[in-house]
Design a protein around this motif. Structure first.
Motif, PDB file in Angstrom:
ATOM      1  N   ASP A 126      60.707 -11.576  -5.693  1.00  0.00           N
ATOM      2  CA  ASP A 126      59.350 -11.000  -5.782  1.00  0.00           C
ATOM      3  C   ASP A 126      59.268  -9.986  -6.910  1.00  0.00           C
ATOM      4  O   ASP A 126      58.370 -10.034  -7.732  1.00  0.00           O
ATOM      5  N   THR A 127      60.215  -9.032  -6.933  1.00  0.00           N
ATOM      6  CA  THR A 127      60.188  -8.002  -7.979  1.00  0.00           C
ATOM      7  C   THR A 127      61.610  -7.703  -8.477  1.00  0.00           C
ATOM      8  O   THR A 127      62.594  -7.879  -7.747  1.00  0.00           O
ATOM      9  N   LEU A 128      61.648  -7.250  -9.748  1.00  0.00           N
ATOM     10  CA  LEU A 128      62.914  -6.844 -10.376  1.00  0.00           C
ATOM     11  C   LEU A 128      62.699  -5.453 -10.945  1.00  0.00           C
ATOM     12  O   LEU A 128      61.719  -5.228 -11.655  1.00  0.00           O
ATOM     13  N   GLU A 129      63.601  -4.524 -10.658  1.00  0.00           N
ATOM     14  CA  GLU A 129      63.469  -3.191 -11.264  1.00  0.00           C
ATOM     15  C   GLU A 129      64.824  -2.728 -11.776  1.00  0.00           C
ATOM     16  O   GLU A 129      65.796  -2.662 -11.006  1.00  0.00           O
ATOM     17  N   GLU A 130      64.871  -2.478 -13.083  1.00  0.00           N
ATOM     18  CA  GLU A 130      66.160  -2.108 -13.662  1.00  0.00           C
ATOM     19  C   GLU A 130      66.450  -0.618 -13.456  1.00  0.00           C
ATOM     20  O   GLU A 130      65.619   0.230 -13.746  1.00  0.00           O
ATOM     21  N   LYS A 131      67.619  -0.315 -12.940  1.00  0.00           N
ATOM     22  CA  LYS A 131      68.060   1.068 -12.747  1.00  0.00           C
ATOM     23  C   LYS A 131      69.358   1.247 -13.525  1.00  0.00           C
ATOM     24  O   LYS A 131      69.925   0.264 -14.016  1.00  0.00           O
ATOM     25  N   ASP A 132      69.854   2.517 -13.611  1.00  0.00           N
ATOM     26  CA  ASP A 132      71.088   2.759 -14.378  1.00  0.00           C
ATOM     27  C   ASP A 132      72.259   1.937 -13.853  1.00  0.00           C
ATOM     28  O   ASP A 132      73.088   1.460 -14.602  1.00  0.00           O
ATOM     29  N   ASN A 133      72.309   1.779 -12.523  1.00  0.00           N
ATOM     30  CA  ASN A 133      73.488   1.139 -11.928  1.00  0.00           C
ATOM     31  C   ASN A 133      73.298  -0.354 -11.663  1.00  0.00           C
ATOM     32  O   ASN A 133      74.146  -1.008 -11.077  1.00  0.00           O
ATOM     33  N   GLY A 134      72.170  -0.942 -12.053  1.00  0.00           N
ATOM     34  CA  GLY A 134      71.960  -2.370 -11.802  1.00  0.00           C
ATOM     35  C   GLY A 134      70.486  -2.708 -11.669  1.00  0.00           C
ATOM     36  O   GLY A 134      69.617  -1.881 -11.950  1.00  0.00           O
ATOM     37  N   VAL A 135      70.227  -3.934 -11.226  1.00  0.00           N
ATOM     38  CA  VAL A 135      68.842  -4.380 -11.056  1.00  0.00           C
ATOM     39  C   VAL A 135      68.532  -4.410  -9.565  1.00  0.00           C
ATOM     40  O   VAL A 135      69.247  -5.066  -8.791  1.00  0.00           O
ATOM     41  N   THR A 162      59.038 -15.005 -16.206  1.00  0.00           N
ATOM     42  CA  THR A 162      57.818 -14.215 -16.363  1.00  0.00           C
ATOM     43  C   THR A 162      58.059 -12.778 -15.897  1.00  0.00           C
ATOM     44  O   THR A 162      57.587 -11.830 -16.533  1.00  0.00           O
ATOM     45  N   LEU A 163      58.829 -12.615 -14.806  1.00  0.00           N
ATOM     46  CA  LEU A 163      59.127 -11.248 -14.341  1.00  0.00           C
ATOM     47  C   LEU A 163      59.938 -10.486 -15.394  1.00  0.00           C
ATOM     48  O   LEU A 163      59.772  -9.283 -15.568  1.00  0.00           O
ATOM     49  N   ILE A 164      60.807 -11.208 -16.110  1.00  0.00           N
ATOM     50  CA  ILE A 164      61.691 -10.535 -17.086  1.00  0.00           C
ATOM     51  C   ILE A 164      60.970 -10.281 -18.410  1.00  0.00           C
ATOM     52  O   ILE A 164      61.022  -9.190 -18.972  1.00  0.00           O
ATOM     53  N   LEU A 165      60.295 -11.310 -18.923  1.00  0.00           N
ATOM     54  CA  LEU A 165      59.743 -11.218 -20.286  1.00  0.00           C
ATOM     55  C   LEU A 165      58.234 -11.079 -20.348  1.00  0.00           C
ATOM     56  O   LEU A 165      57.667 -10.916 -21.429  1.00  0.00           O
ATOM     57  N   GLY A 166      57.550 -11.178 -19.225  1.00  0.00           N
ATOM     58  CA  GLY A 166      56.088 -11.153 -19.247  1.00  0.00           C
ATOM     59  C   GLY A 166      55.576 -12.343 -20.040  1.00  0.00           C
ATOM     60  O   GLY A 166      56.085 -13.456 -19.909  1.00  0.00           O
ATOM     61  N   GLU A 167      54.604 -12.118 -20.909  1.00  0.00           N
ATOM     62  CA  GLU A 167      53.990 -13.218 -21.659  1.00  0.00           C
ATOM     63  C   GLU A 167      54.812 -13.644 -22.872  1.00  0.00           C
ATOM     64  O   GLU A 167      54.452 -14.572 -23.586  1.00  0.00           O
ATOM     65  N   CYS A 281      68.846  -8.544 -17.409  1.00  0.00           N
ATOM     66  CA  CYS A 281      68.358  -9.858 -16.957  1.00  0.00           C
ATOM     67  C   CYS A 281      68.402 -10.858 -18.113  1.00  0.00           C
ATOM     68  O   CYS A 281      68.097 -10.510 -19.256  1.00  0.00           O
ATOM     69  N   VAL A 282      68.731 -12.113 -17.805  1.00  0.00           N
ATOM     70  CA  VAL A 282      68.956 -13.099 -18.856  1.00  0.00           C
ATOM     71  C   VAL A 282      68.506 -14.486 -18.380  1.00  0.00           C
ATOM     72  O   VAL A 282      68.482 -14.756 -17.183  1.00  0.00           O
ATOM     73  N   LEU A 283      68.123 -15.343 -19.334  1.00  0.00           N
ATOM     74  CA  LEU A 283      67.659 -16.700 -19.008  1.00  0.00           C
ATOM     75  C   LEU A 283      68.748 -17.732 -19.291  1.00  0.00           C
ATOM     76  O   LEU A 283      69.502 -17.579 -20.254  1.00  0.00           O
TER      77      LEU A 283
END
Ligand SMILES: Cc1cc2nc3c(=O)[nH]c(=O)nc-3n(C[C@H](O)[C@H](O)[C@H](O)COP(=O)(O)OP(=O)(O)OC[C@H]3O[C@@H](n4cnc5c(N)ncnc54)[C@H](O)[C@@H]3O)c2cc1C
Length: 400
Positions: A126-135, A162-167, A281-283
């Motif tokens: 649903d959501t991804l949020e990058e923090k210092d120690n991980g996602v 889409t969550l990682i790169l948007g448009e 995050c990577v594809l």
């Protein structure tokens, strides 16, 4: 402590990346939106350096054991009369030496991954949020988790991309839709890949498998490149509309849809993301560089790219360097593999009986060519040379 990875998508790229990360001591979780493995699809080819990847994974013999036995490709008329034949042994045939059902390959890859890999079904991000120690990740079933890296391997229509790169995850629409589904085998079926061009603008295939069923594909041109998500019933209705009056085995396919429970259907996009990563995050696979079935390279790219990505992550102490090395080593080959000649795929479709006869006559001439075979018909197929890609040998590098 072991590094952790979350991979979204249990297709070809996901389990391949999981295999190599786990092999290098990572703790890996792989999630799939569907409730079970999606074992649908037709024959896919494993070519170029992807043959070396599956050999290194020790699964080449399993793959060869599950060969579909397809004899080659035939262009057929409404009554299944062959208009042109491209047997497997002829150079330039679309049926290759290593042909396996996509579902069989997915099954072999999943079984090959070390037992430490956790597979979860019926769940997506649903959501991804990058923090210092991980996602930090929240899943659509309400659970959460934190991972060192997240890999989007959820195919051409990747929602994780889409969550990682948007448009920024650029897509080129090819102007056509494809579908794959499985139907019962009838007595009149044979072991050729039958290609039927309808004057109603539809191209339909029937291909043999090694499971006593037939793999069907219905393809058509359409201006609609971004449909809302379709239910199984929506997909059946769309396919029945396209098959109506198309001739050949169209009525049989339409009737057989009644009992089909998994359909891949939608517009074909080539994915040309300018970057394959952001932060942690990577594809991978189609999510990064889908070339579409018109190149025959989707599975080959997914296998090679995931092998490189996972091994670069294992070889570097930080993910930024690993992602950079992944793109440096693989982007040029992936982009070259996406190249389609002008006019493809439109050239293959017909809106009249006259154009159908031209296509079948062209196929017959191409089939009689000693060298070029199918490739000379629409100028299609892969633009890369066999053995063009130099696969890095990470085990050798580690041992040195
Ligand atoms: C059912 C199916 C049938 C196919 N049939 C053919 C074929 O006959 N010929 C051909 O050339 N190519 C086919 N393809 C595409 C082909 O598999 C890929 O081009 C290629 O193998 C690259 O694989 P991939 O792992 O990147 O993507 P895919 O093989 O497409 O796998 C992606 C996986 O991610 C899952 N997924 C999607 N969205 C999410 C999400 N939000 N969260 C979690 N999981 C998600 C999908 O259900 C799928 O299992 C098919 C794909 C599918 C899914």
């Amino acid at each position: 402590m072991a590094q952790t990875a979350l991979i979204s998508g249990i297709g070809v790229a996901g389990p391949t990346a999981a295999y190599w990360l786990a092999h290098n001591g990572w703790k890996v979780t792989v999630i799939e939106r569907a409730d079970s493995l999606r074992l649908g699809g037709q024959n896919i080819d494993i070519t170029d350096a992807a043959r070396d990847v599956v050999s290194k994974m020790g699964i080449m013999d399993d793959i060869k054991d599950r060969h579909t036995g397809e004899k080659g490709l035939q262009f057929v008329d409404t009554d299944n009369t062959a208009k042109a034949s491209f047997p497997v042994e002829k150079k330039g045939s679309l049926t290759r030496e290593i042909e396996i059902l996509r579902g069989d390959l997915v099954d072999i890859l999943v079984n090959a991954t070390p037992k430490s890999v956790e597979y979860r079904f019926g769940v997506s991000i649903d959501t991804l949020e990058e923090k210092d120690n991980g996602v930090e990740v929240t899943f659509d079933d309400g659970t959460t988790g934190t991972f060192d890296i997240v890999i989007a391997a959820d195919g051409m229509n990747s929602s994780t991309r889409t969550l990682i790169l948007g448009e920024e995850g650029h897509e080129d629409y090819l102007g056509c839709w494809s579908s794959y589904f499985t139907v019962p085998r009838l007595e009149r079926d044979n072991d050729w890949w039958r290609w039927y061009t309808s004057p109603t603008g539809v191209i339909a295939f029937l291909r043999p498998d090694n499971q006593g069923t037939m793999r069907a594909s219905v393809n058509f041109l359409s201006d609609e490149n971004d449909p809302p998500r379709m239910s199984l019933a929506d997909k059946k209705a769309e396919l029945r509309k396209r098959l109506d009056g198309a001739g050949w085995e169209a009525e049989r396919l339409s009737d057989a849809l009644e009992d089909v429970d998994d359909i891949f259907l939608g517009p074909l996009h080539q994915i040309k993301s300018k970057t394959w990563s952001r932060g942690r995050c990577v594809l991978a696979g189609d999510a990064a560089h889908c070339p579409t079935p018109y190149t025959g390279m989707g599975t080959t790219l997914a296998l090679i790219g995931s092998y490189i990505l996972a091994n670069e992550l294992a070889a570097h102490t930080n993910h930024e360097d690993a992602f950079k090395a992944y793109e440096e080593k693989f982007r040029a080959f992936a982009e070259k593999s996406q190249k389609l000649p002008p006019g493809v795929p439109d050239l293959a479709y017909a809106q009249s009986r006259f154009k159908v006869s031209l296509i079948n006559a062209g196929a017959s001439i191409a089939a009689s060519s000693a060298v070029q075979g199918f490739a000379s018909l629409f100028g299609g197929g892969s633009k890369v040379d066999e053995d063009e890609f130099d696969l890095p040998d990470y085990e050798k590098a580690k041992a040195a």
